[in-house]
Design an enzyme around this catalytic site. Structure first.
Site, short mmCIF file in Angstrom:
data_model
loop_
_atom_site.label_atom_id
_atom_site.label_comp_id
_atom_site.label_asym_id
_atom_site.label_seq_id
_atom_site.Cartn_x
_atom_site.Cartn_y
_atom_site.Cartn_z
N SER A 46 0.83 -1.21 0.00
CA SER A 46 0.00 0.00 0.00
C SER A 46 0.86 1.26 0.00
CB SER A 46 -0.92 0.01 1.22
OG SER A 46 -0.17 -0.10 2.41
N GLU B 232 -2.70 -0.20 -3.82
CA GLU B 232 -3.88 -0.62 -3.03
C GLU B 232 -4.86 0.49 -2.70
OE1 GLU B 232 -2.93 -3.26 0.33
OE2 GLU B 232 -1.15 -3.99 -0.70
N ARG C 117 -7.73 1.22 17.88
CA ARG C 117 -8.05 0.81 16.51
C ARG C 117 -9.15 -0.25 16.50
NH1 ARG C 117 -5.26 2.14 11.65
NH2 ARG C 117 -3.80 3.75 12.27
N CYS C 118 -10.12 -0.05 15.65
CA CYS C 118 -11.20 -1.02 15.56
C CYS C 118 -11.29 -1.57 14.14
CB CYS C 118 -12.52 -0.35 15.92
SG CYS C 118 -12.59 0.00 17.67
N GLU D 70 -0.26 -15.16 14.95
CA GLU D 70 -1.32 -14.96 15.94
C GLU D 70 -2.38 -16.07 15.86
OE1 GLU D 70 -2.60 -11.12 14.43
OE2 GLU D 70 -4.61 -11.92 14.17
N HIS E 169 4.49 -11.77 3.02
CA HIS E 169 4.88 -10.72 3.96
C HIS E 169 4.29 -11.00 5.33
CE1 HIS E 169 5.34 -6.87 5.89
NE2 HIS E 169 4.04 -6.81 6.06
N CYS F 219 4.08 -9.08 9.25
CA CYS F 219 4.32 -7.75 9.83
C CYS F 219 5.23 -7.74 11.02
CB CYS F 219 3.04 -7.16 10.34
SG CYS F 219 1.89 -6.84 9.07
N HIS G 290 5.98 2.38 11.20
CA HIS G 290 5.10 2.72 12.32
C HIS G 290 5.41 4.09 12.89
CE1 HIS G 290 5.34 -1.65 11.96
NE2 HIS G 290 4.07 -1.62 12.26
N CYS H 42 6.49 -2.70 6.40
CA CYS H 42 5.08 -3.01 6.16
C CYS H 42 4.55 -2.03 5.12
CB CYS H 42 4.30 -2.89 7.49
SG CYS H 42 2.65 -3.64 7.43
N1 GLN Z 1 0.02 -5.45 1.46
C1 GLN Z 1 -0.46 -4.88 2.69
C2 GLN Z 1 -0.15 -3.41 2.73
O1 GLN Z 1 0.83 -3.01 2.23
C3 GLN Z 1 0.14 -5.57 3.87
C4 GLN Z 1 -0.41 -5.05 5.17
C5 GLN Z 1 -0.01 -5.86 6.38
O2 GLN Z 1 0.99 -6.51 6.38
N2 GLN Z 1 -0.77 -5.81 7.41
O3 GLN Z 1 -0.88 -2.63 3.28
ZN ZN Z 2 2.86 -5.81 7.41
#
Ligand code: GLN
Ligand code: ZN
Length: 446
Positions: A119, A170, A201-202, A291, A327, A329, A380, A412
């Protein structure tokens, strides 16, 4: 005391507010308010005898039976397809060492290739366009034109900074799971079914009520459009079956593994269509794999086996020359690194910059066989990492991973960041890759 078995924190509030939801499917569910009503009903039965709740019991049994036998839940084609899964379907044609030269020939990338996670910033304009399209205020043609314009802008931008493997950004996606859920059969959506994700965050998880399948291609048109704009390789972007499962409300009438396989087949269809459309790099995101681990350690192996199989089912239909990325995170995966390797993705990108590459400790003893992009830019934070900082991280990574296996990318996706920070950070990232390439080729010459 009569009480629920756990907190209602992760239940949406009130089903009665869902005015637009399909009435039959709605009947099969209970949100927090309805669960509380059921608790009161049970307490009545305990105090006044079962006869006092006969009506409620009959109604509930009838609904349960209607759901169990409903043709809306059971799709025989999907069930037959799952039954017909063979081990070969979850196996690439050749091992990575043999796929690799085919991919190198197809993609022609430099060492330390650069890419992003998918994204790009979701600007106010993008959100506005999506919201008014959803409300029916913006006609589809105008919405599509607006998204195409966004895609073209990010493609041109990535070309201008000399990114190696591009993404379409995206812009058209609200959420990486909801976006796919909306296009899959077997899903319904709530209007107000918000639950806490973390902190403030929701999220509004989509609801799987029946067998899952993919009636139509979901991402092919956007990706193909993006690829048509550039000579460089466009990386398609999908969410993987484990993450789609983990971030949805799931059915309780069949094992999670079964639902995950169904989603795996749906994503497989998409991967196959992307490849047919000429896309040579396909990323299947699985940020939720860790998770999803069961609480009891004794149950881990079973979970990991079907989780890995579902991922491979979704990706192993491609030619050797098509490059599969995944990927994750966060990367506390020292204890599941065998399973991560078993996914057999050609390239994996992971989070590492915040921990200063500490998680790469796992790679000292475990020789990760495929290619890997340890994130060098912490998305982040609004902080812009310098070229030196990122070359430092890459050099650190190169101490434990052979340099010809290393990719250069952020931690990310960039959707929560603003362009003002993203631009200088990505430009620094590309310069870091170039610097380290030059240094290594210099070292080789010397
Ligand atoms: N492809 C997603 C993005 O770039 C991956 C998001 C994620 O890892 N939570 O937003
Ligand atoms: Zn990620």
């Amino acid at each position: 005391m009569v009480a629920p078995s756990c907190s209602m924190l992760h239940s949406p509030v009130d089903l009665a507010q869902e005015a637009k939801m399909d009435e039959q499917i709605k009947n099969w569910m209970a949100f927090a308010t309805q669960k509380v009503e059921e608790i009161a009903t049970l307490a009545t039965a305990l105090n006044d005898g079962e006869a006092s709740i006969t009506d409620a019991l009959e109604k509930s049994n009838a609904v349960a039976e209607e759901r169990r036998t409903s043709p809306r839940i059971h799709n025989q084609d999907v069930k037959a397809r799952v039954k017909a899964i063979t081990p070969e379907m979850a196996q690439r044609d050749h091992v990575f060492a043999e796929r690799r030269p085919a991919q190198q020939a197809a993609l022609g990338l430099p060492s330390y290739p650069t890419t992003t996670i998918g994204s790009f910033p979701q600007t106010i304009e993008i959100r506005k366009a999506r919201a008014s399209f959803k409300k029916g205020e913006l006609p589809e043609v105008e919405y599509n034109a607006a998204m195409k314009k966004e895609i073209e802008e990010v493609v041109r931008y990535q070309e201008s900074i000399d990114m190696d493997v591009l993404v379409h950004g995206e812009a058209e996606r609200n959420d990486m799971v909801e976006y796919f859920g909306e296009q899959l059969d077997g899903y319904v959506f709530s209007k107000l079914g918000w639950v806490q994700s973390y902190g403030s965050r929701c999220v509004k998880p989509p609801i799987i009520y029946g067998d899952v399948s993919r009636p139509n291609p979901m991402t092919v048109a956007w990706t193909q459009y993006a690829q048509s704009l550039t000579e460089r390789s466009m990386k398609a972007m999908l969410t993987g079956p484990i993450t789609i499962l983990c971030w949805s409300f799931v059915r309780d009438d069949q094992p999670r593994s079964e639902t995950c396989r169904q989603i795996g087949l749906a994503i497989r269809d998409e991967v196959g269509d992307l490849e047919k459309a000429g896309i040579k790099v396909i990323q299947v995101d699985e940020p939720a794999i860790r998770e999803g681990l069961p609480l009891r350690r004794a149950d881990w192996d079973t979970y990991l086996t079907w989780a890995v199989e579902s991922f491979k089912l979704s990706t192993c239909c491609v030619e050797d020359s098509t490059q599969i990325h995944t990927h994750m995170c966060y990367a506390e995966f020292n204890d599941i690194i065998d399973s991560i390797a078993a996914l057999d993705a050609d390239v994996i990108s992971i989070e590492t910059s915040r921990s200063k590459m500490e998680l790469l400790d796992a790679f000292v003893t475990f020789k990760y066989p495929n290619e890997i992009g340890p994130g060098v830019y912490d998305i982040h934070s609004p902080r812009i990492p310098s070229v030196e900082e990122m070359t430092g991280l890459l050099e650190k990574a190169a101490k434990v991973i052979p340099s010809d296996q290393i990719w250069v990318n952020p931690d990310c996706g960039l959707k929560t960041r603003g362009w003002a920070e993203v631009k200088p950070a990505l430009e620094n990232m590309i310069n870091a890759a170039k610097k380290i390439r030059a240094k290594e080729s210099g070292a080789k010459v010397a």
